[in-house]
Design a protein around this motif. Sequence first.
Motif, PDB file in Angstrom:
ATOM      1  N   LEU A 148       0.743  -1.270   0.295  1.00  0.00           N
ATOM      2  CA  LEU A 148       0.093  -0.095   0.003  1.00  0.00           C
ATOM      3  C   LEU A 148       0.937   1.282   0.140  1.00  0.00           C
ATOM      4  CD1 LEU A 148      -2.753  -1.135   2.492  1.00  0.00           C
ATOM      5  CD2 LEU A 148      -3.245  -0.376   0.172  1.00  0.00           C
ATOM      6  N   THR A 149       1.935   1.256   0.807  1.00  0.00           N
ATOM      7  CA  THR A 149       2.805   2.357   0.934  1.00  0.00           C
ATOM      8  C   THR A 149       3.528   2.655  -0.475  1.00  0.00           C
ATOM      9  OG1 THR A 149       3.143   1.933   3.242  1.00  0.00           O
ATOM     10  CG2 THR A 149       4.871   3.562   2.286  1.00  0.00           C
ATOM     11  N   ALA A 150       4.007   1.813  -1.026  1.00  0.00           N
ATOM     12  CA  ALA A 150       4.366   1.818  -2.388  1.00  0.00           C
ATOM     13  C   ALA A 150       3.641   2.269  -3.350  1.00  0.00           C
ATOM     14  CB  ALA A 150       5.369   0.410  -2.794  1.00  0.00           C
ATOM     15  N   TRP A 151       2.395   1.852  -3.248  1.00  0.00           N
ATOM     16  CA  TRP A 151       1.244   2.332  -4.526  1.00  0.00           C
ATOM     17  C   TRP A 151       1.023   3.728  -4.026  1.00  0.00           C
ATOM     18  CZ3 TRP A 151      -4.318   0.162  -4.465  1.00  0.00           C
ATOM     19  CH2 TRP A 151      -4.976   0.574  -5.562  1.00  0.00           C
ATOM     20  N   LYS A 152       1.088   4.056  -2.966  1.00  0.00           N
ATOM     21  CA  LYS A 152       0.598   5.409  -2.646  1.00  0.00           C
ATOM     22  C   LYS A 152       2.013   6.451  -3.113  1.00  0.00           C
ATOM     23  CE  LYS A 152      -0.063   8.737   1.278  1.00  0.00           C
ATOM     24  NZ  LYS A 152      -0.271   8.848   2.814  1.00  0.00           N
ATOM     25  N   ASP A 153       3.072   6.020  -2.678  1.00  0.00           N
ATOM     26  CA  ASP A 153       4.407   6.751  -3.260  1.00  0.00           C
ATOM     27  C   ASP A 153       4.206   6.897  -4.612  1.00  0.00           C
ATOM     28  OD1 ASP A 153       5.147   6.864  -0.490  1.00  0.00           O
ATOM     29  OD2 ASP A 153       6.768   5.416  -0.901  1.00  0.00           O
ATOM     30  N   GLU A 154       3.959   5.834  -5.447  1.00  0.00           N
ATOM     31  CA  GLU A 154       3.949   5.826  -7.102  1.00  0.00           C
ATOM     32  C   GLU A 154       2.934   6.911  -7.373  1.00  0.00           C
ATOM     33  OE1 GLU A 154       2.522   3.138 -10.584  1.00  0.00           O
ATOM     34  OE2 GLU A 154       3.255   2.220  -8.863  1.00  0.00           O
ATOM     35  N   ILE A 155       1.765   6.888  -6.650  1.00  0.00           N
ATOM     36  CA  ILE A 155       0.832   7.889  -7.387  1.00  0.00           C
ATOM     37  C   ILE A 155       1.173   9.417  -6.827  1.00  0.00           C
ATOM     38  CG2 ILE A 155      -1.532   8.591  -6.623  1.00  0.00           C
ATOM     39  CD1 ILE A 155      -2.298   5.667  -6.030  1.00  0.00           C
ATOM     40  N   LEU A 156       1.673   9.502  -5.829  1.00  0.00           N
ATOM     41  CA  LEU A 156       2.354  10.884  -5.320  1.00  0.00           C
ATOM     42  C   LEU A 156       3.320  11.300  -6.279  1.00  0.00           C
ATOM     43  CD1 LEU A 156       2.113  10.465  -1.539  1.00  0.00           C
ATOM     44  CD2 LEU A 156       0.751  11.749  -2.913  1.00  0.00           C
ATOM     45  N   ARG A 157       4.190  10.348  -6.754  1.00  0.00           N
ATOM     46  CA  ARG A 157       5.207  10.885  -7.927  1.00  0.00           C
ATOM     47  C   ARG A 157       4.693  11.183  -9.117  1.00  0.00           C
ATOM     48  NH1 ARG A 157       6.897   8.002 -11.668  1.00  0.00           N
ATOM     49  NH2 ARG A 157       6.314   6.061 -10.809  1.00  0.00           N
ATOM     50  N   ARG A 190       3.339  14.794  -8.941  1.00  0.00           N
ATOM     51  CA  ARG A 190       4.112  15.664  -9.014  1.00  0.00           C
ATOM     52  C   ARG A 190       4.648  15.788 -10.552  1.00  0.00           C
ATOM     53  NH1 ARG A 190       5.988  13.336  -4.254  1.00  0.00           N
ATOM     54  NH2 ARG A 190       7.541  12.014  -5.348  1.00  0.00           N
ATOM     55  N   GLU A 191       4.666  15.005 -11.334  1.00  0.00           N
ATOM     56  CA  GLU A 191       5.033  14.704 -12.791  1.00  0.00           C
ATOM     57  C   GLU A 191       4.166  15.472 -13.445  1.00  0.00           C
ATOM     58  OE1 GLU A 191       6.001  10.919 -13.926  1.00  0.00           O
ATOM     59  OE2 GLU A 191       7.710  10.928 -13.002  1.00  0.00           O
ATOM     60  N   THR A 192       2.810  15.109 -13.128  1.00  0.00           N
ATOM     61  CA  THR A 192       1.690  16.117 -13.644  1.00  0.00           C
ATOM     62  C   THR A 192       1.461  17.202 -13.489  1.00  0.00           C
ATOM     63  OG1 THR A 192       0.113  13.901 -13.858  1.00  0.00           O
ATOM     64  CG2 THR A 192      -0.846  15.803 -13.856  1.00  0.00           C
ATOM     65  N   ILE A 193       1.814  17.753 -12.297  1.00  0.00           N
ATOM     66  CA  ILE A 193       1.854  19.337 -11.896  1.00  0.00           C
ATOM     67  C   ILE A 193       3.190  20.001 -12.739  1.00  0.00           C
ATOM     68  CG2 ILE A 193       2.215  20.827 -10.108  1.00  0.00           C
ATOM     69  CD1 ILE A 193       1.024  18.789  -8.218  1.00  0.00           C
ATOM     70  N   GLN A 194       4.162  19.150 -12.848  1.00  0.00           N
ATOM     71  CA  GLN A 194       5.376  19.679 -13.425  1.00  0.00           C
ATOM     72  C   GLN A 194       5.052  20.000 -15.164  1.00  0.00           C
ATOM     73  OE1 GLN A 194       8.402  17.038 -12.630  1.00  0.00           O
ATOM     74  NE2 GLN A 194       9.148  18.099 -10.636  1.00  0.00           N
ATOM     75  N   THR A 230      -7.917  12.613 -13.837  1.00  0.00           N
ATOM     76  CA  THR A 230      -7.074  11.273 -13.451  1.00  0.00           C
ATOM     77  C   THR A 230      -6.666  11.934 -12.019  1.00  0.00           C
ATOM     78  OG1 THR A 230      -6.387  10.882 -15.633  1.00  0.00           O
ATOM     79  CG2 THR A 230      -4.893  10.118 -14.036  1.00  0.00           C
ATOM     80  N   ARG A 231      -6.039  13.062 -11.867  1.00  0.00           N
ATOM     81  CA  ARG A 231      -5.570  13.693 -10.457  1.00  0.00           C
ATOM     82  C   ARG A 231      -6.577  13.563  -9.666  1.00  0.00           C
ATOM     83  NH1 ARG A 231      -2.594  12.896  -8.176  1.00  0.00           N
ATOM     84  NH2 ARG A 231      -2.656  14.797  -6.761  1.00  0.00           N
ATOM     85  N   ASP A 232      -7.748  13.595  -9.779  1.00  0.00           N
ATOM     86  CA  ASP A 232      -8.903  13.781  -9.008  1.00  0.00           C
ATOM     87  C   ASP A 232      -9.205  12.246  -8.570  1.00  0.00           C
ATOM     88  OD1 ASP A 232     -11.129  14.936  -7.234  1.00  0.00           O
ATOM     89  OD2 ASP A 232     -12.376  14.012  -8.839  1.00  0.00           O
ATOM     90  N   ARG A 233      -9.382  11.410  -9.363  1.00  0.00           N
ATOM     91  CA  ARG A 233      -9.342   9.922  -9.312  1.00  0.00           C
ATOM     92  C   ARG A 233      -8.187   9.630  -8.296  1.00  0.00           C
ATOM     93  NH1 ARG A 233     -11.583   9.779 -14.225  1.00  0.00           N
ATOM     94  NH2 ARG A 233      -9.748   8.817 -15.411  1.00  0.00           N
ATOM     95  N   GLN A 234      -6.866   9.940  -8.783  1.00  0.00           N
ATOM     96  CA  GLN A 234      -5.639   9.402  -7.947  1.00  0.00           C
ATOM     97  C   GLN A 234      -5.900   9.995  -6.399  1.00  0.00           C
ATOM     98  OE1 GLN A 234      -2.707  11.124 -10.376  1.00  0.00           O
ATOM     99  NE2 GLN A 234      -2.523   9.135 -11.298  1.00  0.00           N
ATOM    100  N   ARG A 235      -6.526  11.157  -6.038  1.00  0.00           N
ATOM    101  CA  ARG A 235      -6.795  11.729  -4.866  1.00  0.00           C
ATOM    102  C   ARG A 235      -7.561  10.996  -3.975  1.00  0.00           C
ATOM    103  NH1 ARG A 235     -10.644  14.486  -3.007  1.00  0.00           N
ATOM    104  NH2 ARG A 235     -11.621  14.925  -4.844  1.00  0.00           N
ATOM    105  N   LYS A 236      -8.797  10.488  -4.725  1.00  0.00           N
ATOM    106  CA  LYS A 236      -9.484   9.596  -4.113  1.00  0.00           C
ATOM    107  C   LYS A 236      -8.910   8.136  -3.731  1.00  0.00           C
ATOM    108  CE  LYS A 236     -13.549  11.601  -6.145  1.00  0.00           C
ATOM    109  NZ  LYS A 236     -14.484  11.721  -7.369  1.00  0.00           N
ATOM    110  N   LEU A 237      -8.130   7.541  -4.485  1.00  0.00           N
ATOM    111  CA  LEU A 237      -7.286   6.503  -4.320  1.00  0.00           C
ATOM    112  C   LEU A 237      -6.401   6.807  -3.117  1.00  0.00           C
ATOM    113  CD1 LEU A 237      -6.854   3.587  -5.229  1.00  0.00           C
ATOM    114  CD2 LEU A 237      -5.513   4.589  -7.066  1.00  0.00           C
ATOM    115  N   ILE A 238      -5.763   7.628  -3.086  1.00  0.00           N
ATOM    116  CA  ILE A 238      -5.016   7.892  -1.847  1.00  0.00           C
ATOM    117  C   ILE A 238      -5.661   7.805  -0.709  1.00  0.00           C
ATOM    118  CG2 ILE A 238      -3.488   9.749  -0.699  1.00  0.00           C
ATOM    119  CD1 ILE A 238      -2.433  10.301  -3.435  1.00  0.00           C
ATOM    120  N   SER A 239      -6.732   8.543  -0.666  1.00  0.00           N
ATOM    121  CA  SER A 239      -7.657   8.443   0.592  1.00  0.00           C
ATOM    122  C   SER A 239      -8.179   6.843   0.777  1.00  0.00           C
ATOM    123  CB  SER A 239      -8.978   9.278   0.152  1.00  0.00           C
ATOM    124  OG  SER A 239     -10.041   9.093   1.358  1.00  0.00           O
ATOM    125  N   LYS A 240      -8.353   6.094  -0.131  1.00  0.00           N
ATOM    126  CA  LYS A 240      -8.643   4.657   0.128  1.00  0.00           C
ATOM    127  C   LYS A 240      -7.429   3.772   0.881  1.00  0.00           C
ATOM    128  CE  LYS A 240     -12.584   4.250  -2.837  1.00  0.00           C
ATOM    129  NZ  LYS A 240     -13.245   3.585  -3.983  1.00  0.00           N
TER     130      LYS A 240
END
Length: 138
Positions: free
Chosen positions: A30-39, A42-46, A74-84
């Motif tokens: 779970l932690t690795a998955w979350k770290d990947e989504i956050l990475r 960051r790339e999306t924002i850049q 996609t970012r919104d879906r990822q935000r919800k996924l991080i919450s889960k």
Amino acid sequence: MANDLPNGYRPSEDEPFMNERQREYFRRKLTAWKDEILREARETIQNLQSEATPNADLADRAATEAERQLELRTRDRQRKLISKIDEALTRLEDGSYGFCEETGEPISLKRLDARPIATLSIEAQERHERRERVYRDD
């Protein structure tokens, strides 16, 4: 022991359900998955910031805007996924991880490995989806 997972360790039905090793395995997953989504976020924002130059061509501008909208969805879906994922990590800490919210029965290790944020057993999930279809069809 928790941090000493053997290389290639996979949870097995032959060991006690949600023992220390299994909990550590899922915590790491779970932690690795979350770290990947956050990475990726960051790339999306850049990317969005670097594409800030306006396109002179109307078609190019429309295409860029469509891409931006897709990335934001996609970012919104990822935000919800991080919450889960965070909720699953909390369940790992309180001892409720891996047990079906509806029945209290263990969720299969195979299902948890495929979908570590699962809160329902396959059977409970199928019942839930059948009920949704019935109400949606009305």
